[in-house]
Design a protein around this motif. Sequence first.
Motif, short mmCIF file in Angstrom:
data_model
loop_
_atom_site.label_atom_id
_atom_site.label_comp_id
_atom_site.label_asym_id
_atom_site.label_seq_id
_atom_site.Cartn_x
_atom_site.Cartn_y
_atom_site.Cartn_z
N LEU A 1 -21.33 -11.31 -8.47
CA LEU A 1 -21.86 -10.66 -7.28
C LEU A 1 -21.65 -9.16 -7.35
CD1 LEU A 1 -20.60 -13.19 -4.56
CD2 LEU A 1 -22.80 -13.15 -5.74
N SER A 2 -22.32 -8.44 -6.45
CA SER A 2 -22.21 -6.98 -6.42
C SER A 2 -21.29 -6.52 -5.30
CB SER A 2 -23.61 -6.36 -6.23
OG SER A 2 -24.45 -6.68 -7.30
N ILE A 3 -20.36 -7.39 -4.91
CA ILE A 3 -19.41 -7.05 -3.84
C ILE A 3 -18.17 -6.42 -4.48
CG2 ILE A 3 -17.92 -7.96 -2.03
CD1 ILE A 3 -20.00 -10.11 -1.53
N ILE A 4 -17.77 -5.27 -3.96
CA ILE A 4 -16.61 -4.54 -4.46
C ILE A 4 -15.55 -4.49 -3.37
CG2 ILE A 4 -15.78 -2.31 -5.32
CD1 ILE A 4 -18.56 -1.88 -6.52
N GLU A 5 -14.32 -4.74 -3.76
CA GLU A 5 -13.20 -4.76 -2.82
C GLU A 5 -12.22 -3.64 -3.16
OE1 GLU A 5 -11.20 -8.53 -1.30
OE2 GLU A 5 -9.68 -7.74 -2.69
N VAL A 6 -11.93 -2.81 -2.18
CA VAL A 6 -10.97 -1.72 -2.33
C VAL A 6 -9.77 -2.03 -1.43
CG1 VAL A 6 -10.57 0.76 -2.10
CG2 VAL A 6 -12.83 -0.08 -2.79
N ALA A 7 -8.60 -2.19 -2.04
CA ALA A 7 -7.38 -2.52 -1.29
C ALA A 7 -6.37 -1.39 -1.44
CB ALA A 7 -6.78 -3.83 -1.79
N VAL A 8 -5.74 -1.02 -0.32
CA VAL A 8 -4.72 0.03 -0.29
C VAL A 8 -3.44 -0.56 0.28
CG1 VAL A 8 -4.08 2.29 0.61
CG2 VAL A 8 -6.45 1.84 -0.04
N PHE A 9 -2.34 -0.41 -0.44
CA PHE A 9 -1.03 -0.95 -0.02
C PHE A 9 -0.12 0.21 0.33
CE2 PHE A 9 -2.94 -3.49 -3.38
CZ PHE A 9 -3.04 -4.73 -2.78
N SER A 10 0.49 0.13 1.51
CA SER A 10 1.34 1.24 1.94
C SER A 10 2.33 0.78 3.00
CB SER A 10 0.48 2.39 2.48
OG SER A 10 1.30 3.42 3.01
N LYS A 11 3.46 1.51 3.08
CA LYS A 11 4.44 1.24 4.13
C LYS A 11 3.97 1.82 5.46
CE LYS A 11 7.60 3.34 1.73
NZ LYS A 11 8.87 3.96 1.31
N ASP A 12 3.01 2.73 5.42
CA ASP A 12 2.47 3.35 6.62
C ASP A 12 1.11 2.72 6.93
OD1 ASP A 12 0.78 5.44 8.13
OD2 ASP A 12 2.80 6.31 8.25
N GLU A 13 1.01 2.06 8.07
CA GLU A 13 -0.21 1.33 8.42
C GLU A 13 -1.40 2.27 8.58
OE1 GLU A 13 -1.44 -2.25 11.51
OE2 GLU A 13 -0.01 -0.72 12.16
N LEU A 14 -1.19 3.39 9.28
CA LEU A 14 -2.30 4.32 9.53
C LEU A 14 -2.76 4.98 8.24
CD1 LEU A 14 -1.14 6.01 12.87
CD2 LEU A 14 -2.79 4.16 12.55
N PHE A 15 -1.81 5.30 7.35
CA PHE A 15 -2.18 5.91 6.07
C PHE A 15 -3.04 4.94 5.26
CE2 PHE A 15 -1.50 6.38 1.52
CZ PHE A 15 -1.83 7.71 1.32
N ALA A 16 -2.64 3.67 5.21
CA ALA A 16 -3.40 2.68 4.44
C ALA A 16 -4.83 2.59 4.95
CB ALA A 16 -2.71 1.32 4.54
N LYS A 17 -5.00 2.55 6.25
CA LYS A 17 -6.34 2.44 6.85
C LYS A 17 -7.19 3.67 6.53
CE LYS A 17 -8.65 1.95 11.35
NZ LYS A 17 -9.32 3.26 11.36
N GLU A 18 -6.63 4.86 6.78
CA GLU A 18 -7.42 6.09 6.59
C GLU A 18 -7.68 6.38 5.12
OE1 GLU A 18 -8.91 7.59 8.87
OE2 GLU A 18 -7.97 6.58 10.57
N PHE A 19 -6.72 6.08 4.26
CA PHE A 19 -6.94 6.32 2.83
C PHE A 19 -8.05 5.41 2.30
CE2 PHE A 19 -6.21 6.03 -1.71
CZ PHE A 19 -5.90 7.33 -2.06
N ALA A 20 -8.05 4.15 2.73
CA ALA A 20 -9.10 3.22 2.29
C ALA A 20 -10.48 3.72 2.74
CB ALA A 20 -8.82 1.83 2.83
N ASN A 21 -10.59 4.13 4.00
CA ASN A 21 -11.88 4.60 4.51
C ASN A 21 -12.34 5.86 3.78
OD1 ASN A 21 -12.29 2.60 6.47
ND2 ASN A 21 -11.03 3.67 7.97
N ASN A 22 -11.42 6.79 3.56
CA ASN A 22 -11.80 8.07 2.97
C ASN A 22 -12.12 7.97 1.49
OD1 ASN A 22 -11.38 10.81 4.70
ND2 ASN A 22 -10.18 9.14 5.56
N ILE A 23 -11.39 7.15 0.75
CA ILE A 23 -11.69 7.08 -0.68
C ILE A 23 -13.02 6.37 -0.91
CG2 ILE A 23 -10.51 4.88 -1.21
CD1 ILE A 23 -9.57 6.31 -3.81
#
Length: 361
Positions: free
Chosen positions: A195-217
Amino acid sequence: METNPHNSTVSSQSANDISLADLVKKIKSFTQYLRSKLLLIVLTGLLGLILGLVYSILKKPQYTAVYTFVLEEEEKGGGLGQYAGLASLAGIDVSGGASGIFHGNNILELYRSRNMISKTLLSTVIFNGKPQKLIDRYIEFNELREKWDDNPTLKNISFNGNPDSFSRLQDSIIIDLTNTINKNVLKVDKPDKKLSIIEVAVFSKDELFAKEFANNIVNTVNSFYVLTKTKKQLQNVTILQKQADSVKSILNSSIVGVASAADASPNANPALSILRVPSQRRQVDVQTSTAVYAEMVKNLELSKIQLRKETPLIQAIDTPVLPLMVNKLGKIKASILGFMAGIFLACMGAAFKKISTKMID
């Protein structure tokens, strides 16, 4: 002298019986030895239990932000081959040769590149109503500035300003953080290779950082990917548009020239052909410019169609939403694991001590 085979078999069986008896005796002896050390083993297990409980309390939970999207690209060729010759009259390539290095799965490598990660780190987002760079947020929750307090050159280092003018030290820190994020924070993969589905996962101790880094990258890489994939065709469209505008300007000037020539001789003598030459010349210019302009517009539209076909379709499926998935070792589980680990280590230590004592004796 003859040997009795029967006696040999009996001797062999006796030896095996003796060996088995010795093994059972040794096991009983070791079991009794462990019982004599029962208090020490239990105390070590309780120590492991306490350590496991303390670890579960002190260990910060790890949050996971997952961004999935589908990438759909137009296959090379695109069904416009019949128009390639027509467009080539204007020197424009619409053959769809944009596959190159930015084709298909190569977008995964873009996510792991130093350039894309550093651009994401240097982007500014809103945390709790206040703007902050992602790199400053990362340094903050990892308490890196506390580690840099003893170093005067690192204590007050900042990452504001133009990245192109950063010092060697600033670039060095960004490279180190990029490598760390690549190894421990960011994971990019295709869950299903078909399939052409791509998954980007970000692991972090900071919840907000993980969310914003995933969206921005995702936004940074996908924008760069689309821009690079369509750069050549976009240049073609820009060139064709300028040529079409130039021909249109000449056509408008020719039309004005026809009117001016007619106004210059409103009542020309039909017997004098020379008076009709300026007007006829302007009319030829209008006809030529009209034909060229029509061809240019046709090529321009074909190039725009090809640009749309070469533009990858990137559609988000799932975006990170608070609260994020959290991976945390529970207190009960950590206590049980610590207790079992303590007992195991105590038993191994007792066995090693007993074996060592026998070897010395």
